[in-house]
Structure formats: structure tokens, C-alpha cells
Design an enzyme around this catalytic site. Structure first.
Site, short mmCIF file in Angstrom:
data_model
loop_
_atom_site.label_atom_id
_atom_site.label_comp_id
_atom_site.label_asym_id
_atom_site.label_seq_id
_atom_site.Cartn_x
_atom_site.Cartn_y
_atom_site.Cartn_z
N GLY A 46 0.85 -1.18 0.00
CA GLY A 46 0.00 0.00 0.00
C GLY A 46 0.89 1.23 0.00
CD GLN A 51 3.58 5.89 2.37
OE1 GLN A 51 2.57 5.32 2.01
NE2 GLN A 51 4.64 5.25 2.82
CB CYS A 97 5.81 2.30 6.95
SG CYS A 97 5.21 3.76 6.10
CG LEU A 98 6.67 1.23 0.83
CD1 LEU A 98 5.97 1.56 -0.47
CD2 LEU A 98 7.75 0.18 0.62
CG HIS A 139 0.16 1.20 7.56
ND1 HIS A 139 1.21 0.81 8.36
CD2 HIS A 139 0.69 2.01 6.61
CE1 HIS A 139 2.33 1.37 7.90
NE2 HIS A 139 2.04 2.11 6.83
CD GLU A 140 -0.87 2.27 2.97
OE1 GLU A 140 -0.52 3.45 2.78
OE2 GLU A 140 -0.06 1.36 3.17
CG HIS A 143 0.65 6.80 5.49
ND1 HIS A 143 1.84 7.29 5.96
CD2 HIS A 143 0.87 5.48 5.26
CE1 HIS A 143 2.73 6.32 6.02
NE2 HIS A 143 2.17 5.20 5.59
NI NI Z 1 3.10 3.31 5.46
#
Ligand code: NI
Length: 177
Positions: A46, A51, A97-98, A139-140, A143
Site C-alpha cells: 500500500g 508518501q 512502512c515504505l 495503516h494507509e 497516513h
Molecule cells: Ni506506510
């Protein structure tokens, strides 16, 4: 399509609340396509607009990567102006997380959620997710609220520490048998 640079923890963009999408413009569509490419290239499940530096309320997610069903596995959800409408139960999830490379955390998440959002055509849908998929969407969604999992994790560790812990658990389990 193009790869976008992923914003990393420490950048204040990730701590800000995003604004609603007013219209699904070609720019938003392009951003979504680029997010797909960026997510796949980084082995993520995701990625949210902030991000890649866009302060708008949308994300994409591919939460069924472990499914035996190929169609399900490849399914990507486009979530524009999402809203979590229902939460039930609690599960402890292990998350990465990226935007926080090299780390993992343990987070308490709802076991089950319902979430509504527009797709890229502007059509509204309501979905229900459980287990890992519910975690991915929470989680997304976070953000978009300027929240990273590291802000709410019970514990954060490096991926190496996490791997060691899993290994130790496996050994413990083997001893019991
Ligand atoms: Ni993340």
C-alpha cells in the site's frame, strides 16, 4: 508511468493531515498509476498520497498478496476520500512502512473494519476487511491523518531484530513439541 520518490520519516509532510480530493483530475489518476508502480517496485502492499508528497486524501492498497486466488492477489484498491465507518475487535499486527525503511513495529489494530471510498471513476463503494487486509487499510488511512505506525506502535524494532525474534519464537515452539 513513473517511479516517484518516497518521502521518509522525519519529513514533516508525513505528519500533516491531508485535504479531501475535490475532483478526480488527470493529475490524481496519474499519481495513482505512479503509486502502483512505486509500490510494486518497493514490494509494498500500500502507499498513500503524502508518501509521494501529495497532501490529498487518497491511497492505493494491495492487501490480498497472500491469497491463493490469483485475481484476488493482484487486486489493487483505489481509495479516494476514504472513511472508516466501522471497527470491530483487536489484533496485534506486525507492520512496516515504505517511509520507515529498515524497521518493523507491533501495533494494535481492529480485527475487522468497514471503509468507504470513491474509486478512480468517482463511484462510491463500501468494503469490509478482516485480519491483515484490515491492518493495511488502517495503516494507509492513518497516513492521511498524518500518523505513522511508529507513532502508535507498542514496540518498534529493526527488521533484523524482528527476524531474530521470529526465529527465537520458532525455536521455542519446536522445543515444546
Ligand atoms: Ni506506510
Amino acid at each position: 508511468m513513473a517511479l516517484r520518490k518516497i518521502t521518509v520519516k522525519g519529513d514533516e509532510i508525513l505528519a500533516r493531515k491531508c485535504k479531501p480530493v475535490k475532483a478526480i483530475t488527470p493529475r490524481i489518476r496519474q499519481a495513482c498509476e505512479d503509486m502502483v508502480e512505486t509500490m510494486l517496485a518497493s514490494d509494498g502492499v500500500g502507499i498513500a498520497a503524502p508518501q509521494i508528497g501529495i497532501m490529498k486524501r487518497f491511497f492505493i492498497a494491495m492487501p490480498h498478496v497472500d491469497s491463493d486466488d490469483e485475481e484476488m492477489r493482484d487486486r489493487i484498491y483505489y481509495m479516494i476520500n476514504p472513511e472508516i465507518t466501522y471497527r470491530e475487535g483487536i489484533q496485534e499486527s506486525s507492520e512496516g512502512c515504505l517511509s520507515v525503511p529498515g524497521y518493523m513495529g507491533l501495533v494494535d489494530r481492529p480485527q475487522k473494519i468497514r471503509i468507504k471510498a470513491m474509486d478512480l471513476e468517482g463511484e462510491e463503494h463500501e468494503y469490509e476487511f478482516e485480519g491483515f487486509a484490515a491492518t493495511v487499510f488502517c495503516h494507509e488511512y492513518d497516513h492521511l491523518e498524518g500518523i505513522l505506525y511508529t507513532d502508535i506502535a507498542k514496540e518498534t524494532m529493526t527488521v533484523e531484530e524482528y527476524a531474530e525474534r521470529l526465529e527465537a519464537l520458532k525455536e521455542e515452539h519446536a522445543d515444546e513439541q
